[in-house]
Design a protein around this motif. Structure first.
Motif, short mmCIF file in Angstrom:
data_model
loop_
_atom_site.label_atom_id
_atom_site.label_comp_id
_atom_site.label_asym_id
_atom_site.label_seq_id
_atom_site.Cartn_x
_atom_site.Cartn_y
_atom_site.Cartn_z
N GLY A 164 0.80 -1.21 0.00
CA GLY A 164 0.00 0.00 0.00
C GLY A 164 0.84 1.26 0.00
N LEU A 165 1.90 1.26 0.78
CA LEU A 165 2.78 2.44 0.81
C LEU A 165 3.45 2.66 -0.53
N VAL A 166 3.93 1.60 -1.13
CA VAL A 166 4.58 1.74 -2.43
C VAL A 166 3.59 2.27 -3.47
N ARG A 167 2.36 1.74 -3.43
CA ARG A 167 1.34 2.19 -4.38
C ARG A 167 1.02 3.67 -4.20
N HIS A 168 0.89 4.11 -2.96
CA HIS A 168 0.61 5.53 -2.71
C HIS A 168 1.78 6.42 -3.13
N LEU A 169 2.98 5.95 -2.95
CA LEU A 169 4.15 6.73 -3.37
C LEU A 169 4.14 6.92 -4.88
N VAL A 170 3.82 5.84 -5.62
CA VAL A 170 3.77 5.95 -7.08
C VAL A 170 2.67 6.93 -7.50
N GLN A 171 1.50 6.80 -6.86
CA GLN A 171 0.39 7.70 -7.20
C GLN A 171 0.74 9.16 -6.87
N LEU A 172 1.43 9.37 -5.74
CA LEU A 172 1.81 10.73 -5.36
C LEU A 172 2.79 11.33 -6.36
N GLY A 173 3.75 10.50 -6.83
CA GLY A 173 4.70 10.99 -7.81
C GLY A 173 4.03 11.34 -9.13
N GLU A 174 3.10 10.48 -9.58
CA GLU A 174 2.39 10.75 -10.84
C GLU A 174 1.52 12.00 -10.70
N HIS A 175 0.86 12.14 -9.54
CA HIS A 175 0.00 13.31 -9.33
C HIS A 175 0.82 14.60 -9.31
N THR A 176 1.98 14.56 -8.66
CA THR A 176 2.85 15.75 -8.62
C THR A 176 3.35 16.11 -10.00
N GLU A 177 3.66 15.09 -10.80
CA GLU A 177 4.10 15.36 -12.17
C GLU A 177 2.99 16.01 -12.99
N GLN A 178 1.74 15.55 -12.83
CA GLN A 178 0.62 16.14 -13.55
C GLN A 178 0.35 17.58 -13.10
#
Length: 481
Positions: A143-157
């Motif tokens: 779950g933590l890894v998944r949230h980190l990936v989502q946070l990185g993609e969201h910040t990039e957008q």
């Protein structure tokens, strides 16, 4: 030369008088509507840019924190225990740090991290219900890894959206983009720092002279020669009358500069950059005067620092107008040709200073009487004193390398002789020897006659109290440089 009017394409007018509408609609109302629409869109865009910037900044702080938490849980043998302790810490003792926004009820960084951890933990327990703690721990990691990936993609957008909004903002020229292109204010350069007080300056300015070719040079120079010689005499008298016997003194900036460590070129360079009043006429001389006084007062380390800083300024001056930058560039980069030359010059100058101070101290004796002084062969050597604390103890134990084959009684006799020799000295000489300072011992020797001082030095040598690095005693009487 053709003129480029394309920049006016970005001009956004809020009072366009060419607006055309229905004949039954008031034209002034249309203009006001157009103005309101432009201002509303402009304000919405500005708020959107501020919100995107704030969210990106917040994510850049949260992302590394979540990454470190994820790494710690992944490597911990008991991830659920670690997660529970971390949640307790965030709940009991949270940090007040929060994003710099004016939003009401703005959550802190710790509160946002805690919310995410509780969310991940709850989802993991629900997904691994009844499957044991090991499975729950794995679900937490995923779950933590998944949230980190989502946070990185969201910040990039968010970054892409911000770039789009900024480009749209630059398409329109507003009153906020207007600047006074020619409204500049003259700021005078700071005045040059004054020379050091009592510094020796060149009082005669250099003047250009014009020579004329004449038919009879002897006739024109014969009459002018006496007048010129008279003027020269007057100038010499003026120079003699205006000679100032006072020595240059350290300014507060120079005194701070003199305490900088040896060979710390980068430190001296930064100090000079922020203190323009260090590189002024007379500064080098003032540092040498301070070095002479410090050496005479027994402050050898500070005296050498003053010599070092004085030579720094001398080298900078000799290298011309850009000498400061050129010198420190070579020193900081450890130039193999320049640095050894400077180091040798510092050592030689300090050695000469030591000799001059000793000669000066000798010449200051009333009546010019001779005296005996203890002087090391060179500044790198030292003179020490093996002062006994008292008579030898009753029980002597010989330990350590070099004691094999030594007779205890001979050692006792040597220690007793050292004590007997020390015990006959005056109280002042005993205190000077106990202090271990060569200047104090030399001061006591200077108060004695030559014969008495020679006998004291002989007893110090015989009793083993005096210790030279290479042995030997030199009489420096009257050998000033």
């Amino acid at each position: 030369m053709p003129l480029n009017y394309s920049k006016w394409d970005q001009l956004e007018l809020s009072d366009d008088s060419d607006i055309e509408g229905h004949p039954n609609v008031d034209k002034k109302s249309l203009i006001r509507w157009k103005q309101r629409d432009i201002h509303e869109k402009r304000e919405i865009r500005k708020q959107r840019i501020q919100a995107l910037t704030a969210e990106i900044s917040c994510n850049k702080i949260l992302q590394p924190r979540l990454k470190s938490i994820s790494d710690a849980i992944s490597t911990n043998p008991t991830p659920l225990t670690y997660l529970s302790n971390l949640v307790d810490q965030l709940q009991i003792n949270p940090s007040p740090d929060a994003p710099p926004t004016n939003a009401p009820d703005q959550p802190t960084y710790d509160a946002m991290v805690l919310s995410l951890l509780l969310q991940v933990s709850g989802s993991a327990k629900k997904a691994a219900a009844g499957k044991g703690d090991d499975v729950v721990g794995e679900k937490v990691k995923e779950g933590l890894v998944r949230h980190l990936v989502q946070l990185g993609e969201h910040t990039e957008q968010l970054g892409k959206d911000l770039e789009t909004e900024l480009k749209e903002q630059k398409k329109h020229i507003t009153s906020e983009d207007m600047h006074d292109g020619f409204d500049s204010k003259y700021v005078p350069a700071p005045p040059e720092p004054e020379p050091i007080k009592h510094a020796k300056l060149d009082a005669k300015p250099k003047t250009k002279t014009t020579e004329f070719e004449v038919l009879n040079p002897k006739a024109s120079t014969s009459a002018a020669a006496p007048a010129a010689s008279a003027n020269d005499d007057d100038d010499e008298e003026d120079d003699e009358d205006s000679f100032d016997t006072e020595l240059p003194e350290l300014t507060p900036s120079l005194e701070a500069f003199s305490h900088l460590p040896l060979w710390a070129y980068e430190t001296s360079w930064k100090f000079i950059q922020s203190h323009r009043d260090v590189v002024v006429p007379g500064a080098s001389d003032a540092l040498l005067v301070a070095a002479f006084r410090a050496q005479g007062n027994g402050k050898e380390a500070y005296a050498k620092q003053c010599v070092h800083q004085s030579l720094l300024l001398q080298y900078c001056d000799k290298l011309g107008g850009d000498g400061v930058r050129v010198f420190f560039r070579k020193m900081v980069s450890a130039d193999k040709r320049a640095q050894p030359v400077f180091v040798k010059d510092v050592e030689d100058t300090y050695t000469h200073l030591v000799t001059r101070v000793l000669a000066s101290q000798t010449s200051e004796i009333p009546g010019g009487a001779e005296q005996i002084q203890l002087v090391p062969e060179n500044p790198s050597q030292t003179i020490s004193f093996n002062v006994p604390d008292g008579p030898p103890p009753e029980n002597i134990t010989l330990e350590g390398p070099g004691t094999e084959g030594m007779d205890v009684e001979e050692v006792r006799n040597a220690l007793q002789m050292r004590w007997d020799v020390f015990d006959v000295f005056s109280k002042d000489l005993k205190e000077a020897l106990r202090s271990g300072k060569l200047e104090g011992v030399n001061r006591c020797l200077g108060d004695m006659s030559v014969q008495e001082a020679e006998e004291v030095v002989r007893l110090l040598d015989v009793g083993g109290i005096l210790s030279f690095a290479e042995g030997g005693i030199r009489d420096e009487t009257g050998k000033g440089g």
